[in-house]
Design a protein around this motif. Structure first.
Motif, PDB file in Angstrom:
ATOM      1  N   HIS A 124       0.809  -1.219   0.000  1.00 13.15           N
ATOM      2  CA  HIS A 124       0.000   0.000   0.000  1.00 13.15           C
ATOM      3  C   HIS A 124       0.843   1.270   0.000  1.00 13.15           C
ATOM      4  O   HIS A 124       0.300   2.370  -0.102  1.00 13.15           O
ATOM      5  CB  HIS A 124      -0.932   0.009   1.222  1.00 13.15           C
ATOM      6  N   GLY A 125       2.168   1.155   0.166  1.00 13.21           N
ATOM      7  CA  GLY A 125       3.036   2.333   0.202  1.00 13.21           C
ATOM      8  C   GLY A 125       2.779   3.201   1.414  1.00 13.21           C
ATOM      9  O   GLY A 125       2.841   4.426   1.330  1.00 13.21           O
ATOM     10  N   THR A 126       2.513   2.546   2.557  1.00 14.33           N
ATOM     11  CA  THR A 126       2.192   3.279   3.781  1.00 14.33           C
ATOM     12  C   THR A 126       2.986   2.758   4.969  1.00 14.33           C
ATOM     13  O   THR A 126       3.490   1.642   4.963  1.00 14.33           O
ATOM     14  CB  THR A 126       0.693   3.165   4.135  1.00 14.33           C
ATOM     15  N   VAL A 127       3.064   3.614   5.978  1.00  7.30           N
ATOM     16  CA  VAL A 127       3.607   3.236   7.277  1.00  7.30           C
ATOM     17  C   VAL A 127       2.488   3.447   8.281  1.00  7.30           C
ATOM     18  O   VAL A 127       1.880   4.525   8.324  1.00  7.30           O
ATOM     19  CB  VAL A 127       4.830   4.105   7.648  1.00  7.30           C
ATOM     20  N   THR A 128       2.211   2.415   9.074  1.00  8.36           N
ATOM     21  CA  THR A 128       1.166   2.510  10.093  1.00  8.36           C
ATOM     22  C   THR A 128       1.793   2.310  11.458  1.00  8.36           C
ATOM     23  O   THR A 128       2.520   1.335  11.672  1.00  8.36           O
ATOM     24  CB  THR A 128       0.069   1.451   9.871  1.00  8.36           C
ATOM     25  N   VAL A 129       1.508   3.225  12.354  1.00 10.69           N
ATOM     26  CA  VAL A 129       1.984   3.132  13.728  1.00 10.69           C
ATOM     27  C   VAL A 129       0.773   2.841  14.606  1.00 10.69           C
ATOM     28  O   VAL A 129      -0.180   3.617  14.642  1.00 10.69           O
ATOM     29  CB  VAL A 129       2.668   4.441  14.186  1.00 10.69           C
ATOM     30  N   HIS A 130       0.839   1.704  15.294  1.00  8.98           N
ATOM     31  CA  HIS A 130      -0.194   1.331  16.257  1.00  8.98           C
ATOM     32  C   HIS A 130       0.383   1.530  17.652  1.00  8.98           C
ATOM     33  O   HIS A 130       1.544   1.178  17.897  1.00  8.98           O
ATOM     34  CB  HIS A 130      -0.590  -0.141  16.095  1.00  8.98           C
TER      35      HIS A 130
ATOM     36  N   ASP B 128       1.621   8.004   4.183  1.00  9.62           N
ATOM     37  CA  ASP B 128       2.174   7.490   2.935  1.00  9.62           C
ATOM     38  C   ASP B 128       3.695   7.538   2.996  1.00  9.62           C
ATOM     39  O   ASP B 128       4.269   8.392   3.687  1.00  9.62           O
ATOM     40  CB  ASP B 128       1.704   8.338   1.744  1.00  9.62           C
ATOM     41  N   PHE B 129       4.348   6.632   2.244  1.00 10.02           N
ATOM     42  CA  PHE B 129       5.803   6.701   2.122  1.00 10.02           C
ATOM     43  C   PHE B 129       6.159   8.112   1.672  1.00 10.02           C
ATOM     44  O   PHE B 129       5.524   8.683   0.791  1.00 10.02           O
ATOM     45  CB  PHE B 129       6.319   5.711   1.086  1.00 10.02           C
ATOM     46  N   GLY B 130       7.188   8.681   2.277  1.00 12.65           N
ATOM     47  CA  GLY B 130       7.629  10.042   1.959  1.00 12.65           C
ATOM     48  C   GLY B 130       7.279  11.036   3.047  1.00 12.65           C
ATOM     49  O   GLY B 130       7.850  12.125   3.090  1.00 12.65           O
ATOM     50  N   MET B 131       6.369  10.674   3.920  1.00 14.90           N
ATOM     51  CA  MET B 131       5.962  11.562   5.012  1.00 14.90           C
ATOM     52  C   MET B 131       6.769  11.249   6.269  1.00 14.90           C
ATOM     53  O   MET B 131       7.370  10.189   6.383  1.00 14.90           O
ATOM     54  CB  MET B 131       4.465  11.375   5.318  1.00 14.90           C
ATOM     55  N   LYS B 132       6.737  12.164   7.218  1.00 13.81           N
ATOM     56  CA  LYS B 132       7.340  11.909   8.528  1.00 13.81           C
ATOM     57  C   LYS B 132       6.278  11.323   9.444  1.00 13.81           C
ATOM     58  O   LYS B 132       5.102  11.664   9.344  1.00 13.81           O
ATOM     59  CB  LYS B 132       7.902  13.196   9.119  1.00 13.81           C
ATOM     60  N   VAL B 133       6.745  10.435  10.332  1.00 15.37           N
ATOM     61  CA  VAL B 133       5.835   9.815  11.283  1.00 15.37           C
ATOM     62  C   VAL B 133       6.537   9.692  12.631  1.00 15.37           C
ATOM     63  O   VAL B 133       7.729   9.408  12.692  1.00 15.37           O
ATOM     64  CB  VAL B 133       5.337   8.430  10.781  1.00 15.37           C
TER      65      VAL B 133
ATOM     66  N   GLY C 249       9.780   6.879  20.987  1.00 21.19           N
ATOM     67  CA  GLY C 249      10.140   8.294  20.924  1.00 21.19           C
ATOM     68  C   GLY C 249      11.067   8.683  19.791  1.00 21.19           C
ATOM     69  O   GLY C 249      12.028   9.408  19.997  1.00 21.19           O
ATOM     70  N   ILE C 250      10.790   8.198  18.578  1.00 23.35           N
ATOM     71  CA  ILE C 250      11.624   8.488  17.420  1.00 23.35           C
ATOM     72  C   ILE C 250      10.739   9.002  16.288  1.00 23.35           C
ATOM     73  O   ILE C 250       9.670   8.447  16.033  1.00 23.35           O
ATOM     74  CB  ILE C 250      12.364   7.225  16.934  1.00 23.35           C
ATOM     75  N   GLU C 251      11.208  10.047  15.589  1.00 20.25           N
ATOM     76  CA  GLU C 251      10.519  10.487  14.384  1.00 20.25           C
ATOM     77  C   GLU C 251      11.235   9.873  13.183  1.00 20.25           C
ATOM     78  O   GLU C 251      12.462   9.926  13.082  1.00 20.25           O
ATOM     79  CB  GLU C 251      10.526  12.006  14.262  1.00 20.25           C
ATOM     80  N   LEU C 252      10.466   9.281  12.268  1.00 14.95           N
ATOM     81  CA  LEU C 252      11.026   8.683  11.058  1.00 14.95           C
ATOM     82  C   LEU C 252      10.614   9.490   9.841  1.00 14.95           C
ATOM     83  O   LEU C 252       9.435   9.799   9.666  1.00 14.95           O
ATOM     84  CB  LEU C 252      10.514   7.254  10.864  1.00 14.95           C
ATOM     85  N   ASP C 253      11.571   9.820   9.007  1.00 21.17           N
ATOM     86  CA  ASP C 253      11.288  10.395   7.691  1.00 21.17           C
ATOM     87  C   ASP C 253      11.256   9.207   6.727  1.00 21.17           C
ATOM     88  O   ASP C 253      12.281   8.567   6.501  1.00 21.17           O
ATOM     89  CB  ASP C 253      12.361  11.386   7.295  1.00 21.17           C
ATOM     90  N   THR C 254      10.111   8.909   6.159  1.00 21.80           N
ATOM     91  CA  THR C 254       9.941   7.686   5.369  1.00 21.80           C
ATOM     92  C   THR C 254      10.210   7.879   3.881  1.00 21.80           C
ATOM     93  O   THR C 254       9.888   6.999   3.074  1.00 21.80           O
ATOM     94  CB  THR C 254       8.525   7.120   5.575  1.00 21.80           C
ATOM     95  N   GLU C 255      10.803   8.989   3.501  1.00 19.03           N
ATOM     96  CA  GLU C 255      11.075   9.270   2.076  1.00 19.03           C
ATOM     97  C   GLU C 255      11.845   8.120   1.403  1.00 19.03           C
ATOM     98  O   GLU C 255      11.532   7.716   0.290  1.00 19.03           O
ATOM     99  CB  GLU C 255      11.864  10.578   1.944  1.00 19.03           C
ATOM    100  N   GLU C 256      12.846   7.590   2.090  1.00 22.62           N
ATOM    101  CA  GLU C 256      13.682   6.552   1.507  1.00 22.62           C
ATOM    102  C   GLU C 256      12.915   5.255   1.201  1.00 22.62           C
ATOM    103  O   GLU C 256      13.301   4.479   0.333  1.00 22.62           O
ATOM    104  CB  GLU C 256      14.866   6.249   2.433  1.00 22.62           C
ATOM    105  N   LEU C 257      11.801   5.050   1.890  1.00 27.14           N
ATOM    106  CA  LEU C 257      11.007   3.830   1.670  1.00 27.14           C
ATOM    107  C   LEU C 257      10.430   3.767   0.249  1.00 27.14           C
ATOM    108  O   LEU C 257      10.110   2.674  -0.243  1.00 27.14           O
ATOM    109  CB  LEU C 257       9.885   3.708   2.699  1.00 27.14           C
TER     110      LEU C 257
END
Length: 190
Positions: free
Chosen positions: A144-150, A165-170, A177-185
Motif C-alpha cells: 500500500h506504500g504506507t507506514v502505520t503506527v499502532h 504514505d511513504f515520503g511523510m514523517k511519522v 520516541g523516534i521520528e522517522l522520515d519515510t522518504e527513503e522507503l
C-alpha cells in the motif's frame, strides 16, 4: 480405487522449533511458520525487505543508542495468542522487554497465498502484539506504500492507529520516541 488421504497432523511448539531450526540450517529459500498447530511454508525475505530493516535499524540506533533492533529469527517473540505461541516478526524479542514490534509486509513468493500474507502481516500478528502488551507496532506496508503506527495496546487490539504514505514523517510514540522520515522507503516498492 486407491488413493492417499491427507490428514492434518498437530504438533507441539517445541517440535515445530526443532524442525524450523533444521530447515534454517539446510535452506536459504524456505522458512517455516507455525499456524494453529500446523507447519506452513513461507519464502524467505527479498533483498528490499532486508534493506528496509537495515534502514530502520540505522535510523533507530542513531536516535536511541540505548536500544537495539533485532531482525528476523534472531530472537523468537513469545506471543501466546498468535500461532500457538510463536511469532516470527521482522524485529522482535521477548514480549516483556519489547518497546516496538516491526512488520514489513511480504510479497507473494509462491509459497504463500496473497490472502495468507495479508491476514498474517496485517491482522494476526498485530492482534497478538497488542494482546502481549507491546507498546508500539510499526507496519511498513510495501503493498500500500504506507507506514502505520499502532500504539496504546489492549487485549482486543491497539487503540491508536496513525497511517502515513511513504515520503511523510511519522512519530513513533513513547516509549520509542523516534521520528522517522519515510522518504527513503519509496525506493523499496515494486
Amino acid at each position: 480405487m486407491t488413493g492417499t488421504a491427507e490428514r492434518a497432523v498437530q504438533i507441539s511448539v517445541e517440535e515445530f522449533e526443532k524442525i524450523a531450526r533444521l530447515v534454517d540450517k539446510v535452506s536459504d529459500t524456505v522458512r517455516l511458520e507455525f499456524i494453529r498447530g500446523q507447519i506452513r511454508f513461507k519464502g524467505t525475505a527479498d533483498g528490499d525487505h532486508r534493506e528496509i530493516l537495515g534502514w530502520l535499524q540505522h535510523r533507530c540506533t542513531q536516535v536511541r543508542t540505548d536500544v537495539w533492533l533485532y531482525a528476523g529469527r534472531e530472537l523468537g517473540l513469545l506471543a501466546g495468542a498468535y500461532r500457538e505461541g510463536r511469532a516470527t516478526t521482522d524485529a522482535d524479542a521477548d514480549a516483556a522487554s519489547v518497546l516496538m514490534a516491526v512488520e514489513v509486509t511480504s510479497y507473494d513468493t509462491g509459497f504463500d497465498t496473497g490472502s495468507d500474507i495479508d491476514r498474517r502481516d496485517r491482522e494476526e500478528k498485530l492482534a497478538a502484539y497488542a494482546a502481549a502488551g507491546i507498546p508500539v507496532h510499526l507496519l511498513i506496508d510495501r503493498g500500500h506504500g504506507t507506514v502505520t503506527v499502532h500504539s496504546d495496546p489492549a487485549t482486543d487490539g491497539y487503540r491508536d492507529r496513525h497511517v502515513v504514505d511513504f515520503g511523510m514523517k511519522v512519530m513513533l510514540p513513547d516509549p520509542v520516541g523516534i521520528e522517522l522520515d519515510t522518504e527513503e522507503l519509496k525506493n523499496f516498492v515494486r
